[in-house]
Design an enzyme around this catalytic site. Structure first.
Site, PDB file in Angstrom:
ATOM      1  N   HIS A  26      30.302  42.394  36.899  1.00 44.26           N
ATOM      2  CA  HIS A  26      30.463  43.833  36.696  1.00 44.26           C
ATOM      3  C   HIS A  26      29.530  44.340  35.606  1.00 44.26           C
ATOM      4  O   HIS A  26      29.703  44.035  34.430  1.00 44.26           O
ATOM      5  CB  HIS A  26      31.921  44.166  36.390  1.00 44.26           C
ATOM      6  CG  HIS A  26      32.829  43.843  37.520  1.00 44.26           C
ATOM      7  ND1 HIS A  26      33.456  42.624  37.635  1.00 44.26           N
ATOM      8  CD2 HIS A  26      33.202  44.562  38.608  1.00 44.26           C
ATOM      9  CE1 HIS A  26      34.181  42.609  38.742  1.00 44.26           C
ATOM     10  NE2 HIS A  26      34.043  43.776  39.352  1.00 44.26           N
ATOM     11  N   HIS A  33      30.607  42.620  46.319  1.00 45.85           N
ATOM     12  CA  HIS A  33      31.485  41.450  46.275  1.00 45.85           C
ATOM     13  C   HIS A  33      32.836  41.782  46.909  1.00 45.85           C
ATOM     14  O   HIS A  33      33.139  42.931  47.200  1.00 45.85           O
ATOM     15  CB  HIS A  33      31.651  40.921  44.854  1.00 45.85           C
ATOM     16  CG  HIS A  33      32.237  41.903  43.895  1.00 45.85           C
ATOM     17  ND1 HIS A  33      31.507  42.915  43.297  1.00 45.85           N
ATOM     18  CD2 HIS A  33      33.494  42.049  43.409  1.00 45.85           C
ATOM     19  CE1 HIS A  33      32.272  43.620  42.499  1.00 45.85           C
ATOM     20  NE2 HIS A  33      33.506  43.120  42.553  1.00 45.85           N
ATOM     21  N   CYS A  68      45.167  45.265  41.913  1.00 43.79           N
ATOM     22  CA  CYS A  68      44.011  44.873  42.708  1.00 43.79           C
ATOM     23  C   CYS A  68      43.404  43.621  42.082  1.00 43.79           C
ATOM     24  O   CYS A  68      43.835  43.180  41.026  1.00 43.79           O
ATOM     25  CB  CYS A  68      42.996  46.005  42.808  1.00 43.79           C
ATOM     26  SG  CYS A  68      42.551  46.764  41.243  1.00 43.79           S
ATOM     27  N   HIS A  70      40.392  40.085  42.925  1.00 46.57           N
ATOM     28  CA  HIS A  70      39.351  39.412  43.698  1.00 46.57           C
ATOM     29  C   HIS A  70      39.895  38.099  44.259  1.00 46.57           C
ATOM     30  O   HIS A  70      40.414  37.288  43.486  1.00 46.57           O
ATOM     31  CB  HIS A  70      38.150  39.108  42.806  1.00 46.57           C
ATOM     32  CG  HIS A  70      37.582  40.323  42.157  1.00 46.57           C
ATOM     33  ND1 HIS A  70      38.043  40.807  40.959  1.00 46.57           N
ATOM     34  CD2 HIS A  70      36.605  41.158  42.559  1.00 46.57           C
ATOM     35  CE1 HIS A  70      37.359  41.899  40.644  1.00 46.57           C
ATOM     36  NE2 HIS A  70      36.488  42.137  41.593  1.00 46.57           N
ATOM     37  N   GLU A  88      49.540  40.225  37.289  1.00 42.04           N
ATOM     38  CA  GLU A  88      49.434  41.582  36.753  1.00 42.04           C
ATOM     39  C   GLU A  88      50.781  42.252  36.522  1.00 42.04           C
ATOM     40  O   GLU A  88      50.956  42.978  35.554  1.00 42.04           O
ATOM     41  CB  GLU A  88      48.602  42.466  37.686  1.00 42.04           C
ATOM     42  CG  GLU A  88      47.144  42.081  37.708  1.00 42.04           C
ATOM     43  CD  GLU A  88      46.279  43.089  38.425  1.00 42.04           C
ATOM     44  OE1 GLU A  88      46.584  44.298  38.359  1.00 42.04           O
ATOM     45  OE2 GLU A  88      45.290  42.654  39.040  1.00 42.04           O
ATOM     46  N   TYR A 105      33.755  50.554  48.938  1.00 39.03           N
ATOM     47  CA  TYR A 105      33.393  51.652  48.052  1.00 39.03           C
ATOM     48  C   TYR A 105      32.439  51.194  46.957  1.00 39.03           C
ATOM     49  O   TYR A 105      32.322  50.010  46.652  1.00 39.03           O
ATOM     50  CB  TYR A 105      34.632  52.295  47.420  1.00 39.03           C
ATOM     51  CG  TYR A 105      35.226  51.487  46.287  1.00 39.03           C
ATOM     52  CD1 TYR A 105      34.969  51.840  44.966  1.00 39.03           C
ATOM     53  CD2 TYR A 105      36.020  50.372  46.525  1.00 39.03           C
ATOM     54  CE1 TYR A 105      35.488  51.106  43.919  1.00 39.03           C
ATOM     55  CE2 TYR A 105      36.540  49.633  45.482  1.00 39.03           C
ATOM     56  CZ  TYR A 105      36.262  50.000  44.190  1.00 39.03           C
ATOM     57  OH  TYR A 105      36.764  49.259  43.150  1.00 39.03           O
ATOM     58  N   GLU A 115      31.440  49.506  40.174  1.00 36.64           N
ATOM     59  CA  GLU A 115      32.249  48.721  41.108  1.00 36.64           C
ATOM     60  C   GLU A 115      31.563  48.858  42.454  1.00 36.64           C
ATOM     61  O   GLU A 115      31.185  49.967  42.859  1.00 36.64           O
ATOM     62  CB  GLU A 115      33.685  49.248  41.201  1.00 36.64           C
ATOM     63  CG  GLU A 115      34.594  48.778  40.099  1.00 36.64           C
ATOM     64  CD  GLU A 115      34.936  47.297  40.140  1.00 36.64           C
ATOM     65  OE1 GLU A 115      34.374  46.543  40.958  1.00 36.64           O
ATOM     66  OE2 GLU A 115      35.764  46.881  39.326  1.00 36.64           O
ATOM     67  N   GLU A 117      32.361  47.122  46.054  1.00 32.30           N
ATOM     68  CA  GLU A 117      33.266  46.162  46.688  1.00 32.30           C
ATOM     69  C   GLU A 117      33.538  46.440  48.161  1.00 32.30           C
ATOM     70  O   GLU A 117      33.683  47.590  48.564  1.00 32.30           O
ATOM     71  CB  GLU A 117      34.619  46.178  45.958  1.00 32.30           C
ATOM     72  CG  GLU A 117      34.522  45.768  44.516  1.00 32.30           C
ATOM     73  CD  GLU A 117      35.843  45.804  43.780  1.00 32.30           C
ATOM     74  OE1 GLU A 117      35.956  45.089  42.781  1.00 32.30           O
ATOM     75  OE2 GLU A 117      36.767  46.530  44.200  1.00 32.30           O
ATOM     76  N   TRP A 162      38.732  54.585  43.535  1.00 34.37           N
ATOM     77  CA  TRP A 162      39.140  53.861  44.736  1.00 34.37           C
ATOM     78  C   TRP A 162      40.488  54.362  45.248  1.00 34.37           C
ATOM     79  O   TRP A 162      40.688  54.440  46.452  1.00 34.37           O
ATOM     80  CB  TRP A 162      39.116  52.348  44.524  1.00 34.37           C
ATOM     81  CG  TRP A 162      39.942  51.817  43.391  1.00 34.37           C
ATOM     82  CD1 TRP A 162      41.242  51.400  43.447  1.00 34.37           C
ATOM     83  CD2 TRP A 162      39.524  51.636  42.035  1.00 34.37           C
ATOM     84  NE1 TRP A 162      41.660  50.972  42.205  1.00 34.37           N
ATOM     85  CE2 TRP A 162      40.630  51.101  41.320  1.00 34.37           C
ATOM     86  CE3 TRP A 162      38.327  51.862  41.350  1.00 34.37           C
ATOM     87  CZ2 TRP A 162      40.562  50.792  39.972  1.00 34.37           C
ATOM     88  CZ3 TRP A 162      38.272  51.551  39.997  1.00 34.37           C
ATOM     89  CH2 TRP A 162      39.382  51.030  39.325  1.00 34.37           C
TER      90      TRP A 162
END
Length: 178
Positions: A26, A33, A68, A70, A88, A105, A115, A117, A162
């Site tokens: 980032h 990604h 959210c 990865h 989280e 996005y 971002e 992704e 997003w």
């Protein structure tokens, strides 16, 4: 964030082409990604919105979707969602299902961090309670989906880009748990 966490890098057509440490990806030139986004519902049909911790490197203090992250290399989205819900939100989830499997996005934070992704969007149902991690979540609220949609339309600048894009593309965004 785990120091060794890797993200899956993607070609422009969405195919995996390698990995890189999340900590190095980032930037102002973030490569495409793989990620995911999840909207968590409770038994009352409310959706969980979270305010990103002020310590987050990107979009600190911004209200967003439930959580959210990865996926790891060769990790299924269901396994990733289950893992990140615990990390989280201190939560257990069930009934994970895709709602925007082709969501993609690109957005630029006020600090210049990008971002970029391919980010399939899911919904899930909470089992029990949430106990958010302070390094991820500053605040949280359970809201009616219609109230969230109204707030995002009225003040999109208060929400993550997003989330704004997801709600615009999700025909069932104002429906609660089913």
């Amino acid at each position: 964030m785990e120091l060794s966490e890797l993200v899956v890098l993607l070609s422009d057509d969405g195919k995996p082409i390698g990995t890189a440490p999340k900590s190095s990806v980032h930037s102002s030139e973030t490569p495409l990604h793989l990620a995911f986004s999840c909207h968590l519902f409770n038994e009352a049909g409310e959706v969980l919105v979270t305010r990103r911790a002020l310590s987050k490197a990107t979009w600190p203090g911004v209200w967003t979707n439930s959580f959210c992250g990865h996926p790891g290399v060769d990790e299924s989205f269901e396994d990733t969602i289950t893992r990140r819900a615990v990390r989280e939100l201190g939560a257990t989830v069930t009934a994970i299902e895709p709602i925007l499997p082709d969501f993609r996005y690109r957005a630029v934070d006020a600090s210049g961090v990008v971002e970029n992704e391919v980010c399939p969007v899911f919904r899930a149902t909470l089992v029990g309670e949430v106990n958010p991690s302070e390094d991820e979540v500053g605040e949280f609220a359970w809201v009616q989906p219609t109230a969230l949609a109204t707030a995002v339309k009225a003040t999109p600048f208060a929400f993550s880009p997003w989330l704004v894009m997801q709600l615009a593309q999700w025909p069932g965004a104002t429906e609660g748990a089913h």
